[in-house]
Design an enzyme around this catalytic site. Structure first.
Site, PDB file in Angstrom:
ATOM      1  N   ARG A 194      -6.183  -0.737  -2.610  1.00 58.64           N
ATOM      2  CA  ARG A 194      -5.249   0.336  -2.225  1.00 58.64           C
ATOM      3  C   ARG A 194      -3.961   0.330  -3.033  1.00 58.64           C
ATOM      4  NH1 ARG A 194      -5.061  -3.833   1.011  1.00 58.64           N
ATOM      5  NH2 ARG A 194      -3.131  -4.620   1.922  1.00 58.64           N
ATOM      6  N   CYS A 250      -8.778 -18.404  13.315  1.00 56.04           N
ATOM      7  CA  CYS A 250      -8.876 -17.034  12.807  1.00 56.04           C
ATOM      8  C   CYS A 250      -9.139 -17.153  11.307  1.00 56.04           C
ATOM      9  CB  CYS A 250      -7.615 -16.235  13.108  1.00 56.04           C
ATOM     10  SG  CYS A 250      -6.149 -16.908  12.315  1.00 56.04           S
ATOM     11  N   CYS A 296      -2.958  -4.536   8.733  1.00 53.59           N
ATOM     12  CA  CYS A 296      -4.051  -4.144   7.832  1.00 53.59           C
ATOM     13  C   CYS A 296      -4.957  -5.335   7.541  1.00 53.59           C
ATOM     14  CB  CYS A 296      -3.497  -3.607   6.517  1.00 53.59           C
ATOM     15  SG  CYS A 296      -2.738  -2.000   6.696  1.00 53.59           S
ATOM     16  N   GLY A 346       0.804  -1.211   0.000  1.00 56.77           N
ATOM     17  CA  GLY A 346       0.000   0.000   0.000  1.00 56.77           C
ATOM     18  C   GLY A 346       0.841   1.267   0.000  1.00 56.77           C
ATOM     19  N   ASP A 352       4.737  -3.886   6.816  1.00 58.61           N
ATOM     20  CA  ASP A 352       3.491  -4.048   7.552  1.00 58.61           C
ATOM     21  C   ASP A 352       3.696  -4.881   8.804  1.00 58.61           C
ATOM     22  OD1 ASP A 352       4.064  -6.432   6.448  1.00 58.61           O
ATOM     23  OD2 ASP A 352       2.116  -6.769   5.509  1.00 58.61           O
ATOM     24  N   SER A 380      -7.267  -8.902  -2.391  1.00 57.85           N
ATOM     25  CA  SER A 380      -7.517  -7.928  -1.317  1.00 57.85           C
ATOM     26  C   SER A 380      -6.500  -6.785  -1.316  1.00 57.85           C
ATOM     27  CB  SER A 380      -7.494  -8.635   0.039  1.00 57.85           C
ATOM     28  OG  SER A 380      -6.197  -9.137   0.288  1.00 57.85           O
TER      29      SER A 380
END
Lengths: 139, 476
Positions: free
Chosen positions: B172, B434, B287, B140, B229, B168
């Site tokens: 951005r 998760c 993110c 990003g 990130d 995904s």
């Protein structure tokens, strides 16, 4: 410190620097056992990006030159290259990529004409270089 | 025993009793080199760096093929092989303080709006062309900053990224398109960036930056841009920049909020002066976990690009010693003053960190998944179908839970788990899940450290669970 270069080799190297302007040239200086430069050998600049401030010698081309030189009892004592429109000092990039076992001979080429030619011996930590006095040997 | 020939460059003959080739009996490249430096100890410092790694600028060719394209130092040797040591000779002039490079008419046209500004002009444009910036992470932040740097004429841009493009990413990372999904980020980035400006060179480093390679990669660039990130890489980039004396142009993003600064230890604080210790693993969501407004990294990455350009031009007041905070929801910028910490372990007066460390361990995210007990989606399904008592724990965010969950699961987001641990019973057969198994592995690690010895991780997360349900439906 002195580096002795035969006039023919010296002139060829400087002509090479003018011929490739505005790109950098590169090549080898071949010496005998007494560290006297007898010949210059042109190498192609194979850097893939803009070559006006960068050179890469093709490793295999260097290897072949090294072998043929070794077969004649000589050795590669120095690497030469040119700095188009830039002084004949070693840049930070030159130092970072230097080998302490070679001398580095740089020719400045302001506006396409060969200017200063200076020789440098890089330090072990690649942070500085000692200048060597060039003696051009005639005959 | 293999009999192989090793060829030494003539320049090194003085260290090998004037021999330029040697006959060795070695099974692979590594042992051949070992044998060589054992026989001629003077060679060691020429071939190896202090930490025992083969020097970067030494090429090894096996029968005229670069061993990097074979199995590197592990490449096995056979009778009659010829191994050659060839220095990688390179160099070149900078152009900052001299006349520098020339521009083609097309470059003059391209940069004309820069050239007419007194702060840039021909000299500034040449400085840009002579400069190099390394972008860590082509995501990003990295993609917009790369686009602007390349368009502005920064001569050499390096990109570190080993990820592939995912769907995904596209909301951005506007350098990439729908058709690129599945392709390598760095390769697509290079293709696109060279279309933006063919006058620059793009160098790719398709690898995971770590303590063993960071200094070697960063040292060839003037400026480093942190577009990472995760915390281990962020601390790694910071420490490597401090050790190499390079400016680190930093930004980070979360949901609607961005931060930016320039960490340049020579002139101000570093990232560790601001955050001496990483947050506990899992506390600050990425993110992927917390989400991010698509346009936010575009703004923050552009700020990074502007900072890098200001640094190259030597104009203006860079963000050294200042932390810029941006809120895209209320559309507000704020600024905090940062001070250099005299006790900073890397850039302080008496540094204790003098070499790169293990950043995964430092940040507590060491991949210990092999130690974490796992369960496959199929096994979980069988347990549930058999009516066994399973306590399902979902450690994702509420928004993710609302979209899809395994029936009967209890939601405790990973960040809240330490405080809400009393909601769980050590006697239960807990299965944690998760999205894809990363956060839940951290949760299981945390739980087992607190006495929940029976906690297991659902391998592959809810994604694997859904796939398992799908395939079950198809076969039925």
């Amino acid at each position: 410190m002195t580096i002795r270069i035969a006039k023919k080799a010296f002139d060829e190297m400087r002509a090479h620097a003018e011929a490739t302007y505005p790109e950098e040239c590169c090549g080898l200086l071949v010496a005998d056992g007494k560290k006297e430069i007898l010949e210059s050998v042109k190498m192609r600049n194979v850097f893939s990006g803009p070559r006006h401030d960068r050179y890469d010698i093709d490793p295999l081309e260097l290897f072949r030159a090294d072998r043929s030189v070794a077969a004649r009892g000589l050795r590669i004592a120095a690497i030469y290259h040119s700095h188009p429109d830039y002084p004949a000092t070693l840049s930070r990039f030159d130092l970072d990529h230097s080998f302490t076992w070679y001398s580095y001979v740089v020719t400045s080429v302001p506006k396409g004409r060969a200017g200063d030619t200076r020789a440098w011996l890089p330090s072990d930590d690649h942070r500085a270089a000692v200048e060597e006095e060039i003696q051009v040997v005639v005959g | 025993m293999m009999s192989v020939k090793i060829i030494i460059p003539t320049a090194l003959r003085q260290h090998t009793d004037d021999k330029d080739e040697l006959q060795l009996n070695s099974k692979d490249v590594k042992s051949a080199l070992q044998e060589l430096v054992t026989a001629f100890p003077d060679l060691r410092s020429y071939l190896y760096s202090d930490n025992g790694r083969l020097r970067n600028f030494i090429n090894l060719y096996l029968n005229e093929e670069d061993v990097r394209y074979l199995q590197g130092e592990e490449t096995t040797l056979k009778d009659g092989d010829v191994l050659m040591i060839v220095p990688a000779v390179a160099g070149g002039a900078p152009g900052h303080d001299y006349q520098g490079p020339s521009f083609s008419p097309s470059e003059f046209a391209r940069y004309s709006r820069h050239l007419i500004m007194p702060e840039v002009g021909l000299e500034g444009q040449k400085a840009l062309k002579n400069s190099s910036v390394l972008i860590v992470g082509a995501g990003g932040l990295g993609t917009p900053s790369a686009m602007y740097l390349v368009a502005a004429g920064v001569g050499r841009v390096g990109i570190v990224d080993f990820d592939d493009i995912e769907k995904s990413n596209l909301h951005r990372q506007v350098l990439y398109s729908e058709e690129d999904v599945g392709r390598s980020k760095s390769e697509v980035a290079k293709e696109r960036l060279l279309k933006v400006n063919p006058n620059v060179s793009i160098e790719l480093h398709k690898l995971r930056l770590d303590s063993s390679n960071a200094l070697d990669i960063l040292k060839d660039y003037d400026i480093v841009m942190d577009g990472t990130d995760n915390f281990p890489t962020r601390y790694l980039v910071n420490d490597a920049c401090v050790l190499l004396g390079k400016p680190n142009v930093y930004a980070s993003i979360f949901r609607f909020e961005g931060q930016a600064s320039v960490f340049y230890a020579k002139e101000g604080p570093c990232y560790r002066c601001l955050y001496p210790e990483p947050p506990p693993a899992g506390l600050v969501p990425s993110c992927a976990e917390g989400g991010v407004l698509g346009v936010l990294p575009g703004i923050m990455g552009s700020i990074q690009a502007a900072e890098a350009i200001d640094l190259i031009l030597g104009k203006g007041t860079p963000l050294i010693g200042r932390l810029l905070l941006f809120d895209a929801l209320d559309m507000k910028f704020k600024e905090l003053k940062l001070r250099k910490n005299p006790d900073c372990p890397v850039c302080g007066e008496h540094p204790t960190v003098k070499a790169l460390i293990d950043y995964e361990a430092f940040c507590g995210v060491k991949d210990e998944s092999d130690e974490v007990k796992e369960m496959t989606a199929g096994a979980l399904k069988r347990l549930i179908d058999a009516g066994d008592d399973v306590f399902l724990l979902d450690v994702r965010e509420p928004s993710e839970y609302e979209m899809a969950r395994i029936e009967g699961a209890r939601l405790i987001p990973l960040g809240e788990l330490p405080q809400r641990i009393n909601e769980l019973d050590t006697a239960d057969d807990i299965v944690v899940y998760c999205h894809s198994g990363q956060r839940s592995a951290q949760a299981v690690h945390l739980l087992s450290g607190m006495g929940f010895k029976k906690a297991k991780n659902l391998k592959g997360g809810i994604v694997a669970w859904m796939e398992q349900l799908d395939s079950g439906a198809r076969t039925r």
